[in-house]
Design an enzyme around this catalytic site. Structure first.
Site, PDB file in Angstrom:
ATOM      1  N   LYS A 235     -11.745  -6.750  -9.716  1.00 36.94           N
ATOM      2  CA  LYS A 235     -11.884  -6.838  -8.259  1.00 36.94           C
ATOM      3  C   LYS A 235     -13.032  -5.956  -7.784  1.00 36.94           C
ATOM      4  CE  LYS A 235      -9.633  -5.867  -3.840  1.00 36.94           C
ATOM      5  NZ  LYS A 235      -8.460  -5.254  -3.157  1.00 36.94           N
TER       6      LYS A 235
ATOM      7  N   HIS B 166     -14.519  -0.380  -5.002  1.00 33.26           N
ATOM      8  CA  HIS B 166     -14.839  -0.545  -3.584  1.00 33.26           C
ATOM      9  C   HIS B 166     -16.090   0.263  -3.225  1.00 33.26           C
ATOM     10  CE1 HIS B 166     -10.510  -1.295  -3.925  1.00 33.26           C
ATOM     11  NE2 HIS B 166     -10.628  -2.077  -2.868  1.00 33.26           N
TER      12      HIS B 166
ATOM     13  N   THR C 159      -6.137  -4.277   6.954  1.00 31.16           N
ATOM     14  CA  THR C 159      -6.308  -3.045   6.178  1.00 31.16           C
ATOM     15  C   THR C 159      -7.719  -2.916   5.628  1.00 31.16           C
ATOM     16  OG1 THR C 159      -5.504  -4.138   4.175  1.00 31.16           O
ATOM     17  CG2 THR C 159      -3.872  -2.974   5.525  1.00 31.16           C
TER      18      THR C 159
ATOM     19  N   ARG D 256       0.850  -1.180   0.000  1.00 32.38           N
ATOM     20  CA  ARG D 256       0.000   0.000   0.000  1.00 32.38           C
ATOM     21  C   ARG D 256       0.891   1.237   0.000  1.00 32.38           C
ATOM     22  NH1 ARG D 256      -5.358  -0.164   1.915  1.00 32.38           N
ATOM     23  NH2 ARG D 256      -5.131   2.108   1.873  1.00 32.38           N
TER      24      ARG D 256
END
Length: 233
Positions: free
Chosen positions: A146, A120, A202, A37
């Protein structure tokens, strides 16, 4: 043997030394891939990121999250993408958000690195048709799609399994404690990658490495029955 699903461990630390120390620990504990990250670094420069990847010398996903998708990068969009692009030559995967300008996604894809195009939603789980449309867009732009979404009830978690049952080369995660089981069950659908936690979680609902490895090796669900139950959801 747990199918072909690889366990990725996100590393979110402030400096190079902490990242490398954490990476070595995660590798020893059984990680298959590390997710660096970049937005967690105090100095997220190209040189620092490259030094980390080269010293770790292990399969690595690099990502540089924007605030709207749970990230902390403080620079401009051009700077954010430039770091990913410049480091793509030594990374195994670059994770880039679907919301990113198409010219930036294309530039990273054209570099030759394998790409994960991600979406997301930390508040809800969109309907199946909406998520299928998102995955379709992601697959056109990158190698792996994703989605990571937040469930409000158990039915929302089944939506994520329905996506996995219909879409190849897709990572689909239902976040939070309610959806944590989807990270394990993803292997039943041959999802390429699932995410577990190393020293720090995370994302809500992440399972630690050791528990994930144990559960992925347990034959606790019949694969054919599971596929049949969710594919027409």
């Amino acid at each position: 043997m747990y199918y072909e699903t690889k366990i990725a461990i996100p590393i979110f630390k402030k400096n190079k030394d902490l990242v490398i120390k954490t990476a070595k620990n995660c590798i020893e504990r059984g990680a298959d891939i590390l997710e660096l990250r970049i937005d967690g670094l105090t100095d997220p420069s190209t040189k620092v990121v490259k030094d980390i990847i080269e010293e770790i010398n292990f399969p690595t996903i690099i990502t540089n999250r924007v605030k709207s998708e749970g990230g902390f990068f403080q620079g401009s969009e051009e700077e954010r993408v430039a770091i990913l692009q410049e480091c793509s030559e030594i990374a195994d995967y670059v994770d880039i958000e679907l919301q990113t300008d198409l010219k930036y996604i294309k530039s990273i894809k054209d570099s030759g690195v394998k790409t994960i195009v991600s979406f997301h939603d930390f508040e809800k789980t969109p309907p199946v048709d909406d998520l299928l449309a998102i995955v379709k867009k992601e697959k056109k732009l990158g190698d792996i799609a994703k989605i990571a979404v937040m469930p409000r009830n158990l039915e929302d978690t089944i939506i994520v399994l329905a996506i996995l049952s219909r879409c190849k080369d897709t990572i689909a995660i239902s976040m939070g404690e309610l959806g944590s089981y989807t990270r394990v069950v993803a292997s039943k659908f041959s999802s390429p990658i699932t995410f577990a936690s190393g020293e720090d979680a995370t994302a809500p609902g992440q399972i630690d490495i050791e528990t994930m490895k144990l559960m992925l090796n347990m034959d606790f669900l019949d694969h054919d029955d599971l596929i049949k139950d969710v594919k027409n959801f």
